[in-house]
Write an enzyme that holds these catalytic residues in place. Structure first.
Site: not given
Ligand SMILES: *[C@@H]1O[C@H](CO)[C@@H](O)[C@H](O)[C@H]1NC(C)=O
Ligand SMILES: *[C@@H]1O[C@H](CO)[C@@H](O)[C@H](O)[C@H]1NC(C)=O
Ligand SMILES: *[C@@H]1O[C@H](CO)[C@@H](O)[C@H](O)[C@H]1NC(C)=O
Ligand SMILES: *[C@@H]1O[C@H](CO)[C@@H](O)[C@H](O)[C@H]1NC(C)=O
Ligand SMILES: *[C@@H]1O[C@H](CO)[C@@H](O)[C@H](O)[C@H]1NC(C)=O
Ligand SMILES: *[C@@H]1O[C@H](CO)[C@@H](O)[C@H](O)[C@H]1NC(C)=O
Ligand SMILES: *[C@@H]1O[C@H](CO)[C@@H](O)[C@H](O)[C@H]1NC(C)=O
Ligand SMILES: *[C@@H]1O[C@H](CO)[C@@H](O)[C@H](O)[C@H]1NC(C)=O
Ligand SMILES: *[C@@H]1O[C@H](CO)[C@@H](O)[C@H](O)[C@H]1NC(C)=O
Ligand SMILES: *[C@@H]1O[C@H](CO)[C@@H](O)[C@H](O)[C@H]1NC(C)=O
Ligand SMILES: *[C@@H]1O[C@H](CO)[C@@H](O)[C@H](O)[C@H]1NC(C)=O
Ligand SMILES: *[C@@H]1O[C@H](CO)[C@@H](O)[C@H](O)[C@H]1NC(C)=O
Length: 732
Positions: A203, A470-471, A567
């Site tokens: 993004w 994150n992830e 999320e």
């Protein structure tokens, strides 16, 4: 060193003669300066650019200010201006010091943050280096600085160049080597402790800013200066009696290793007062811990998330005095009485464990979204803009944000506003979507980063939980980056970094909020499975991230029945007014180069169109721009509905168990805000305007909600409430 000892001795003799009351405070000489003051300049290696700069600030905004470049967000300039990131820039200025500065034992250069690889010189002599954007520094400059005119220069090496160099030298591949081509990004961001999305994201643009992104000053003092204060509230069983565990951290400047700085400390809150306790600080233990007396509090005195009670905040004043030097250092923080418990226990009729938060003993369904950096250039993020965005959170009936791990530990003001507004924070440690190196230097740098950041923000009552990354657990388990052939190697690295370094450091500092190793994870079950779970997305444990752009989002069966949805999301375009500012009329079409360029998610525009055509008539009439305008409108309606359906699904599951799944206690959609004008998952566009989704959010997150669901030809209507008990609610 010798000089220091002599001063100590002679002042000791004079001690009795000193009058108390006009104690010497730390002398602070700020080196920050805006463009208008013409104090700072910045040049590239061959001085083809040499221009007025601002500190705090970065090279891009300096080039903009001097009209060397235009708006970096305009059209394709994220790529056209890539050269800026590859230059080595040097910030420099003169400053002058009075003689008084040198009467103090310690004269230090206090650096709140450099982005990222930099060497710092005072009067041409190297005083220190930085290679972690999240570090603060304090360098002794007493012998280098002089009365009168001095200069400082800060020489940066281009971050992408250093990242590549480290990648080349590392004994094995640490993927992903580069971001997906669609992001127009820069490679090897994982080798740097720098805002990870500054090398591009799905993004956001890659600008890889360089600069002095935080404050800079010279501080002169005698004994010690208070730097941080942690205030950890400790309640009794029924939350009526609270203690406060206060830890005060000091800088002791040039104090010799085998010496100590002594003095007295006073700690005052509206509830308790401790005066003139003698303390002794050393270089190894420059901190002091005190457990304040238990006090009786009512519910009104506690800090609650928005919608659940007051956000009571209290001042805690700390004063340190040293009579030898007649010196004083004081600091004031705001704290709140709130306790967090993450409940992971057996649930009847559902295998696995629950995953929900109790705040001050009360179970709370967490409602909110995910936060990303509010601008590619941190210096442009004002207090006013933060307040606007965060006010929009509570205005849409949310009380939570996840500070996502690919950005930055936010500035103090961010946490202060969250404290005031009652926004609880899922705080990731800044690692995301990558494997990471684990050499000695890297781990030491990370440990220091975590220690400093926890000390800086750990007292904020808004903090709810820390998560290691994150992830990255999911990425390793599901082989996102081709690590399967060496799974054991990367798992060992994973454990070294997130468990043995980060987890250990967070837990050593903060004793009152939970830590999970990753988001998503299976919570406490993760350890049982050796930290890389067979399925980190298991709906029976922990939190889940879930995305599916192909299935019709009106089909509620597609959504996972998770314990906690941290999320989930769908894209839309920002209103035309937003990209209009950075594009030309030819760009205003779904098929334009611009539309492709701004879309950093593979097939993102197509996925939006496909979802729209499942329910809306998209046949084109009118001209180009009007059709684009209409299509943007439809992407926003479609996004709003998709996330409404998904969020209501999670809220309905709050107290339900269906086929062994359910008991969902949190919904954080992806994502709240935007970093630039582009099609993304955000509900608020760059600049602060609400997209359609944000208006939908106000409804689907309403404290009391009637939610419909069709199943097998039957319409079911559910009533959902955040109220403590249904006596608070009138049904009609
Ligand atoms: C200075 O360096 C830049 C690239 O780093 C180069 O494009 C430019 O030609 C150089 N200018 C001079 C005058 O050497
Ligand atoms: C920047 O510095 C690095 C490391 O010293 C060097 O390899 C690179 O050539 C420099 N780049 C420019 C544009 O001066
Ligand atoms: C710093 O001071 C020196 C000596 O007076 C002067 O030559 C130089 O231009 C000054 N530099 C800046 C950036 O003002
Ligand atoms: C900074 O000070 C040093 C030592 O006085 C001097 O050699 C150097 O030229 C100065 N640099 C600038 C940019 O003024
Ligand atoms: C940074 O410095 C500026 C100007 O000296 C000051 O207004 C601001 O409060 C400082 N920020 C922090 C976080 O200390
Ligand atoms: C208070 O905090 C200190 C420092 O973190 C810790 O060592 C101590 O165990 C804490 N005390 C209590 C009662 O939690
Ligand atoms: C501190 O230690 C150094 C060497 O370790 C020693 O020479 C010096 O005398 C010591 N100073 C004091 C005040 O103990
Ligand atoms: C803390 O200090 C501030 C500023 O000196 C003062 O206004 C406030 O009353 C103090 N609070 C407490 C609890 O002592
Ligand atoms: C610090 O001490 C000074 C002098 O006693 C006082 O004026 C000021 O209010 C204090 N500040 C805080 C934050 O306690
Ligand atoms: C595993 O790592 C080694 C280097 O440590 C490398 O030579 C090998 O190609 C890697 N294997 C796979 C399947 O990635
Ligand atoms: C779109 O991009 C392509 C490839 O970069 C280029 O050839 C073409 O001229 C561009 N079209 C427009 C209208 O700018
Ligand atoms: C879609 O809208 C167009 C223009 O209003 C209309 O001609 C067409 O019949 C519509 N298609 C459907 C399937 O309703």
């Amino acid at each position: 060193m010798l000089q220091y000892v002599m001063i100590l001795v002679c002042i000791n003799l004079l001690c009795d003669a000193k009058t108390f009351g006009d104690s010497k405070k730390t002398l602070i000489i700020p080196l920050d300066a805006d463009f208008g003051s013409f104090q700072w300049r910045v040049h590239n290696a061959n001085h083809s650019y040499d221009l007025v700069a601002a500190v705090p600030g970065g090279v891009h905004t300096a080039l903009m200010h001097n009209a060397n470049i235009g708006d970096p967000y305009y059209r394709f300039r994220d790529v056209e201006y890539r050269w800026i990131a590859y230059e080595n820039w040097t910030y420099y200025r003169n400053f002058s010091l009075t003689g008084e500065v040198f009467t103090r034992n310690s004269v230090v250069l206090s650096v709140a943050g450099l982005d990222t690889i930099a060497k710092v010189f005072i009067n041409g002599v190297h005083v220190g280096s930085s290679d972690n954007m999240f570090h603060t520094h304090e360098w002794d400059i007493k012998s280098l600085a002089k009365k009168g005119l001095n200069n400082i220069s800060i020489s940066f090496t281009a971050a992408p160049t250093v990242a590549l160099d480290r990648f080349n030298k590392y004994p094995y591949d640490v993927p992903p080597d580069c971001p997906p081509a669609v992001q127009n990004g820069i490679c090897h961001m994982n080798f740097l402790r720098k805002e990870q999305c500054s090398f591009s994201w799905d993004w956001g643009p890659a600008f890889a800013p360089q600069g002095v992104w935080k404050n800079l000053s010279i501080q002169a003092f005698d004994a010690a200066v208070i730097t941080d204060v942690l205030a950890i509230p400790l309640p009794n069983g029924d939350f009526s009696m609270w203690k406060l565990n206060v830890t005060v951290f000091f800088s002791v400047g040039a104090l010799p290793a085998n010496s100590s700085a002594s003095g007295t400390i006073s700690v005052t809150s509206p509830f308790t007062m401790v005066e003139d306790v003698p303390i002794k600080l050393t270089r190894d233990r420059p901190n002091y811990n005190i457990l304040l007396d238990e006090v009786k509090l009512s519910e009104e005195n506690l800090w609650w998330p928005h919608g659940f009670g007051k956000q009571s905040l209290y001042q805690l004043n700390i004063t340190f005095r040293n009579s030898q030097f007649d010196s004083l250092s004081n600091k004031s923080i705001k704290f709140g009485f709130r306790a967090v418990e993450l409940v992971q226990e057996d649930i009847p009729k559902s295998p696995g464990y629950s995953f929900y938060f109790k705040i001050n003993g009360r179970s709370i369904f967490i409602k909110g979204s995910n936060w990303i950096p509010a601008d590619a250039f941190q210096e442009r993020i004002t207090r006013g803009y933060l307040r606007n965005l965060l006010q929009s959170v509570v205005d849409a009936n949310m009380h939570a944000l996840r500070v996502w791990g690919g950005g930055v530990y936010e500035q103090d003001v961010f946490y202060e506003i969250c404290d005031e507004l009652g926004i609880v924070l899922w705080q990731d440690v800044m690692f995301g979507c990558a494997m990471y190196p684990t050499n000695k230097d890297f781990l030491a740098s990370v440990q220091r980063e975590v220690r400093l950041q926890v000390r800086r923000i750990g007292h904020h009552p808004s903090l709810l939980i820390w998560a290691g990354n994150n992830e990255n657990e999911a990425a390793l388990r599901q082989n996102w980056y081709g690590t399967a052939g060496n799974f054991t190697l990367y798992r060992a690295d994973y454990i070294k970094l997130y468990i043995d370094t980060i987890g250990r450091e967070v837990n050593a500092q903060v004793t009152n909020i939970p830590f999970v190793s990753s988001s998503p994870s299976n919570g406490k079950e993760t350890e049982t499975s050796g930290w890389i779970a067979g399925n980190p997305y298991d709906t029976h444990y922990g939190d889940v991230h879930y995305y599916d752009y192909a299935t019709d989002c009106w089909d509620l069966r597609s959504f996972p029945k998770t314990r906690f949805a941290s999320e989930y999301g769908f894209q839309s375009w920002p209103s035309l007014e937003s990209p209009k500012k950075v594009s030309i009329q030819d760009d205003w079409d779904f098929g334009s180069n611009f539309s492709h360029h701004r879309q950093h998610h593979e097939n993102g525009n197509l996925q939006m169109l496909n979802m729209i055509t499942k329910h809306f008539n998209t046949s084109q009439r009118k001209n180009f721009a009007e059709a684009f305008h209409d299509m943007i409108y439809l992407t926003q309606i479609s996004q709003g509905l998709c996330i409404k359906f998904e969020t209501e699904h999670y809220r309905r599951l709050q107290s339900l168990i269906e086929s062994g799944e359910g008991h969902c206690m949190g919904a954080l959609y992806w994502q709240l805000n935007d970093i630039w004008q582009a099609p993304t998952w955000a509900s608020i566009e760059y600049g602060g305007n609400w997209k359609m989704l944000h208006y939908f959010a106000k409804d689907f997150f309403a404290p009391i909600l009637a939610s419909g669901k069709e199943e097998d030809g039957q319409l079911y209507v559910y009533s959902i409430t955040d109220a403590r008990d249904l006596n608070d609610v009138t049904m009609k």
